[in-house]
Design a protein around this motif. Structure first.
Motif, PDB file in Angstrom:
ATOM      1  N   GLN A   4      -1.615 -99.911 -82.367  1.00 63.28           N
ATOM      2  CA  GLN A   4      -1.363-101.161 -81.657  1.00 63.28           C
ATOM      3  C   GLN A   4      -2.530-102.129 -81.848  1.00 63.28           C
ATOM      4  N   ILE A   5      -2.203-103.390 -82.114  1.00 63.21           N
ATOM      5  CA  ILE A   5      -3.186-104.455 -82.258  1.00 63.21           C
ATOM      6  C   ILE A   5      -3.084-105.336 -81.017  1.00 63.21           C
ATOM      7  N   HIS A   6      -4.196-105.508 -80.310  1.00 61.95           N
ATOM      8  CA  HIS A   6      -4.236-106.333 -79.106  1.00 61.95           C
ATOM      9  C   HIS A   6      -5.140-107.529 -79.398  1.00 61.95           C
ATOM     10  N   MET A   7      -4.567-108.717 -79.429  1.00 67.30           N
ATOM     11  CA  MET A   7      -5.328-109.944 -79.662  1.00 67.30           C
ATOM     12  C   MET A   7      -5.505-110.647 -78.326  1.00 67.30           C
ATOM     13  N   VAL A   8      -6.742-111.047 -78.026  1.00 67.02           N
ATOM     14  CA  VAL A   8      -7.067-111.602 -76.720  1.00 67.02           C
ATOM     15  C   VAL A   8      -7.604-113.018 -76.886  1.00 67.02           C
ATOM     16  N   LYS A   9      -6.987-113.951 -76.175  1.00 73.14           N
ATOM     17  CA  LYS A   9      -7.468-115.335 -76.167  1.00 73.14           C
ATOM     18  C   LYS A   9      -8.678-115.461 -75.245  1.00 73.14           C
ATOM     19  N   LYS A  10      -9.395-116.543 -75.401  1.00 75.68           N
ATOM     20  CA  LYS A  10     -10.531-116.853 -74.532  1.00 75.68           C
ATOM     21  C   LYS A  10     -10.116-116.858 -73.063  1.00 75.68           C
ATOM     22  N   SER A  11      -8.876-117.267 -72.788  1.00 68.51           N
ATOM     23  CA  SER A  11      -8.362-117.327 -71.420  1.00 68.51           C
ATOM     24  C   SER A  11      -8.058-115.947 -70.845  1.00 68.51           C
ATOM     25  N   GLY A  12      -8.014-114.932 -71.700  1.00 63.22           N
ATOM     26  CA  GLY A  12      -7.662-113.593 -71.253  1.00 63.22           C
ATOM     27  C   GLY A  12      -6.233-113.210 -71.567  1.00 63.22           C
ATOM     28  N   GLU A  13      -5.422-114.148 -72.023  1.00 63.44           N
ATOM     29  CA  GLU A  13      -4.041-113.827 -72.396  1.00 63.44           C
ATOM     30  C   GLU A  13      -4.059-112.865 -73.583  1.00 63.44           C
TER      31      GLU A  13
ATOM     32  N   ALA B 177     -18.075 -97.995 -87.645  1.00 71.58           N
ATOM     33  CA  ALA B 177     -18.607 -97.156 -86.571  1.00 71.58           C
ATOM     34  C   ALA B 177     -17.701 -95.953 -86.320  1.00 71.58           C
ATOM     35  N   MET B 178     -16.381 -96.158 -86.390  1.00 71.20           N
ATOM     36  CA  MET B 178     -15.434 -95.061 -86.198  1.00 71.20           C
ATOM     37  C   MET B 178     -15.592 -94.008 -87.295  1.00 71.20           C
ATOM     38  N   VAL B 179     -15.666 -94.457 -88.526  1.00 76.35           N
ATOM     39  CA  VAL B 179     -15.803 -93.529 -89.650  1.00 76.35           C
ATOM     40  C   VAL B 179     -17.133 -92.779 -89.555  1.00 76.35           C
ATOM     41  N   LEU B 180     -18.199 -93.491 -89.173  1.00 79.21           N
ATOM     42  CA  LEU B 180     -19.505 -92.857 -89.019  1.00 79.21           C
ATOM     43  C   LEU B 180     -19.448 -91.724 -88.004  1.00 79.21           C
ATOM     44  N   SER B 181     -18.614 -91.873 -86.969  1.00 77.83           N
ATOM     45  CA  SER B 181     -18.505 -90.837 -85.943  1.00 77.83           C
ATOM     46  C   SER B 181     -17.691 -89.631 -86.408  1.00 77.83           C
ATOM     47  N   GLY B 182     -17.054 -89.769 -87.565  1.00 79.07           N
ATOM     48  CA  GLY B 182     -16.272 -88.664 -88.099  1.00 79.07           C
ATOM     49  C   GLY B 182     -14.783 -88.765 -87.842  1.00 79.07           C
ATOM     50  N   ASN B 183     -14.330 -89.876 -87.265  1.00 80.95           N
ATOM     51  CA  ASN B 183     -12.906 -90.035 -86.971  1.00 80.95           C
ATOM     52  C   ASN B 183     -12.273 -91.032 -87.923  1.00 80.95           C
ATOM     53  N   LYS B 184     -10.941 -90.935 -88.069  1.00 81.14           N
ATOM     54  CA  LYS B 184     -10.293 -91.736 -89.100  1.00 81.14           C
ATOM     55  C   LYS B 184      -8.926 -92.295 -88.721  1.00 81.14           C
ATOM     56  N   LEU B 185      -8.606 -92.351 -87.426  1.00 84.53           N
ATOM     57  CA  LEU B 185      -7.308 -92.893 -87.032  1.00 84.53           C
ATOM     58  C   LEU B 185      -7.486 -93.900 -85.901  1.00 84.53           C
ATOM     59  N   ILE B 186      -7.050 -95.122 -86.151  1.00 86.87           N
ATOM     60  CA  ILE B 186      -7.083 -96.167 -85.127  1.00 86.87           C
ATOM     61  C   ILE B 186      -5.815 -96.039 -84.285  1.00 86.87           C
ATOM     62  N   LYS B 187      -5.990 -95.795 -82.994  1.00 84.07           N
ATOM     63  CA  LYS B 187      -4.843 -95.769 -82.079  1.00 84.07           C
ATOM     64  C   LYS B 187      -4.582 -97.168 -81.525  1.00 84.07           C
ATOM     65  N   HIS B 188      -5.649 -97.842 -81.084  1.00 82.74           N
ATOM     66  CA  HIS B 188      -5.586 -99.207 -80.562  1.00 82.74           C
ATOM     67  C   HIS B 188      -6.788 -99.960 -81.092  1.00 82.74           C
ATOM     68  N   ILE B 189      -6.603-101.244 -81.369  1.00 80.75           N
ATOM     69  CA  ILE B 189      -7.722-102.110 -81.722  1.00 80.75           C
ATOM     70  C   ILE B 189      -7.558-103.432 -80.985  1.00 80.75           C
ATOM     71  N   VAL B 190      -8.653-103.896 -80.401  1.00 81.27           N
ATOM     72  CA  VAL B 190      -8.696-105.177 -79.696  1.00 81.27           C
ATOM     73  C   VAL B 190      -9.522-106.143 -80.528  1.00 81.27           C
ATOM     74  N   ILE B 191      -9.048-107.380 -80.626  1.00 79.91           N
ATOM     75  CA  ILE B 191      -9.764-108.429 -81.338  1.00 79.91           C
ATOM     76  C   ILE B 191      -9.843-109.635 -80.401  1.00 79.91           C
ATOM     77  N   ILE B 192     -11.074-110.103 -80.154  1.00 77.64           N
ATOM     78  CA  ILE B 192     -11.303-111.230 -79.264  1.00 77.64           C
ATOM     79  C   ILE B 192     -12.038-112.325 -80.024  1.00 77.64           C
ATOM     80  N   GLY B 193     -11.428-113.503 -80.051  1.00 76.82           N
ATOM     81  CA  GLY B 193     -12.040-114.652 -80.689  1.00 76.82           C
ATOM     82  C   GLY B 193     -12.517-115.656 -79.658  1.00 76.82           C
ATOM     83  N   PRO B 194     -13.196-116.713 -80.107  1.00 82.61           N
ATOM     84  CA  PRO B 194     -13.801-117.665 -79.182  1.00 82.61           C
ATOM     85  C   PRO B 194     -12.934-118.870 -78.817  1.00 82.61           C
TER      86      PRO B 194
END
Length: 138
Positions: A108-117, A67-84
């Motif tokens: 920066q990579i932000h990993m989020v637990k189900k609890s919100g941590e 989706a980022m590339v489709l918009s014409g941009n190519k640099l990830i500043k922050h990414i969030v990953i949320i699992g179950p």
């Protein structure tokens, strides 16, 4: 619910949670959501999409990157990953390499637990010796 983080992460977490709700995971039941903020300040999200032919599925991070590339941009500043689960959901090896293609030393990579941590790491901590080629302008 979430610990104090840079202001940018709150909308990313909200987008990743929404994406997670839309994940298509009928086989694993492992719903993942991801959201990116790029160099232009735009947010892009993605969810995992499974397929009965297992290798044809797509991870949430890959969807957000597309989706980022489709918009014409190519640099990830922050990414969030949320699992179950109650554990952090780090990107798989393939996604680490996909992120590397669009990351820099400040990503920066932000990993989020189900609890919100939340656990935040610099991308280079996740993949210190990423594979890459010298990029040329398109």
């Amino acid at each position: 619910m979430f610990q104090s983080l840079p202001e940018v992460t709150t909308p990313l977490i909200e987008q990743a949670l929404q994406a997670q709700k839309n994940a298509y995971a009928p086989y694993s039941k492992f719903h993942v959501g991801s959201a990116i903020i790029d160099e232009a300040g735009q947010i892009h999200s993605g969810c995992n999409v499974e397929n009965a032919a297992y290798p044809l599925g797509q991870c949430a991070e890959a969807g957000a990157i597309s989706a980022m590339v489709l918009s014409g941009n190519k640099l990830i500043k922050h990414i969030v990953i949320i699992g179950p689960t109650t554990d952090f959901c780090p990107p798989c090896g393939g996604c680490r390499q996909k992120i590397a293609e669009f990351a820099d030393g400040q990503t920066q990579i932000h990993m989020v637990k189900k609890s919100g941590e939340i656990k935040t790491v610099a991308f280079k901590e996740l993949l210190p010796f990423s594979f890459g080629f010298e990029k040329t302008d398109d």
